[in-house]
Design a protein around this motif. Structure first.
Motif, PDB file in Angstrom:
ATOM      1  N   ARG A 163     -32.013 -53.656  -7.360  1.00 24.93           N
ATOM      2  CA  ARG A 163     -31.658 -54.054  -8.721  1.00 24.93           C
ATOM      3  C   ARG A 163     -32.285 -55.394  -9.093  1.00 24.93           C
ATOM      4  O   ARG A 163     -32.290 -56.329  -8.309  1.00 24.93           O
ATOM      5  CB  ARG A 163     -30.140 -54.142  -8.851  1.00 24.93           C
ATOM      6  CG  ARG A 163     -29.654 -54.636 -10.200  1.00 24.93           C
ATOM      7  CD  ARG A 163     -28.145 -54.542 -10.341  1.00 24.93           C
ATOM      8  NE  ARG A 163     -27.396 -55.174  -9.280  1.00 24.93           N
ATOM      9  CZ  ARG A 163     -26.989 -56.447  -9.302  1.00 24.93           C
ATOM     10  NH1 ARG A 163     -27.277 -57.234 -10.321  1.00 24.93           N
ATOM     11  NH2 ARG A 163     -26.294 -56.941  -8.300  1.00 24.93           N
ATOM     12  N   SER A 165     -31.788 -58.127 -12.292  1.00 23.04           N
ATOM     13  CA  SER A 165     -30.914 -58.424 -13.424  1.00 23.04           C
ATOM     14  C   SER A 165     -31.369 -59.703 -14.115  1.00 23.04           C
ATOM     15  O   SER A 165     -31.800 -60.655 -13.458  1.00 23.04           O
ATOM     16  CB  SER A 165     -29.462 -58.603 -12.979  1.00 23.04           C
ATOM     17  OG  SER A 165     -28.967 -57.438 -12.379  1.00 23.04           O
ATOM     18  N   ASP A 178     -29.323 -54.882 -16.403  1.00 21.76           N
ATOM     19  CA  ASP A 178     -29.690 -54.503 -15.041  1.00 21.76           C
ATOM     20  C   ASP A 178     -30.786 -53.451 -15.072  1.00 21.76           C
ATOM     21  O   ASP A 178     -30.741 -52.528 -15.911  1.00 21.76           O
ATOM     22  CB  ASP A 178     -28.488 -53.904 -14.299  1.00 21.76           C
ATOM     23  CG  ASP A 178     -27.417 -54.918 -13.962  1.00 21.76           C
ATOM     24  OD1 ASP A 178     -27.658 -56.133 -14.146  1.00 21.76           O
ATOM     25  OD2 ASP A 178     -26.331 -54.497 -13.496  1.00 21.76           O
TER      26      ASP A 178
END
Length: 195
Positions: A163, A165, A178
């Motif tokens: 991920r 973000s 995200d």
């Protein structure tokens, strides 16, 4: 006879004055920068997970970040919101750590009235997270442009194996998007103003 050594010293001094400052990032910042560099050339789709202002800007739009340009000192990450290609995040290594700038452009490539704002990562942070409190130029620009609520902005970038973000926080405001790093998508067109 003394003229030659003096001239040599003057040339060497002038050369040293033009040299770039060393890039002395903290080890955690270096690891963070390398993790972003490893994503270079790839694009990922994201979604807004927090938006306390419920901004219409991001509703029902495809959100794509593209780690488009990478060098030893700078990474350009265009952030596309639907057909809007006006935003690019620029993360740079400096003599005192990392900086984050927001390059905002119009469709014709010209600069937006509010652009190149951002912050400096004064603290070492973490290999996965860097925080960028608004720098003095950014605070001045927000004051000049009638955006006093943004003076205390802090931007955060998170890079985990699965991920990426981007987050903005300040008193009374939080925004976070995200991006799933497990699912690369087709690379989008160049951002507005790109060469």
């Amino acid at each position: 006879m003394l003229l030659i050594p003096i001239a040599f010293v003057m040339i060497q001094t002038a050369h040293a004055a033009k040299a770039e400052p060393p890039l002395n990032s903290h080890p955690t910042q270096q690891t963070f920068f390398q993790a972003l560099t490893a994503l270079c050339g790839k694009a990922f789709e994201g979604k807004v997970v927090t938006d306390t202002a419920s901004s219409e800007t991001f509703n029902n739009k495809t959100l794509v970040m593209h780690v488009r340009e990478c060098s030893d000192t700078q990474i350009h990450i265009p952030f596309h919101v639907g057909e809007d290609r006006s935003r690019t995040w620029i993360i740079s290594r400096t003599g005192s750590g990392l900086s984050l700038k927001h390059d905002h452009r119009h469709k014709d490539g010209s600069e937006d009235a509010v652009t190149m704002y951002g912050g400096l990562a004064h603290q070492p942070g973490f290999a996965q997270i860097q925080a960028f409190p608004a720098d003095s130029y950014t605070q001045w620009m927000f004051a000049e442009k009638g955006l006093p609520q943004s003076i205390n902005n802090i931007w955060k970038i998170f890079v985990y194996p699965d991920r990426f973000s981007y987050q903005l926080v300040r008193e009374g405001r939080e925004f976070r998007v995200d991006f799933d790093l497990n699912q690369p998508v087709d690379t989008p067109p160049a951002p507005w103003g790109a060469g």
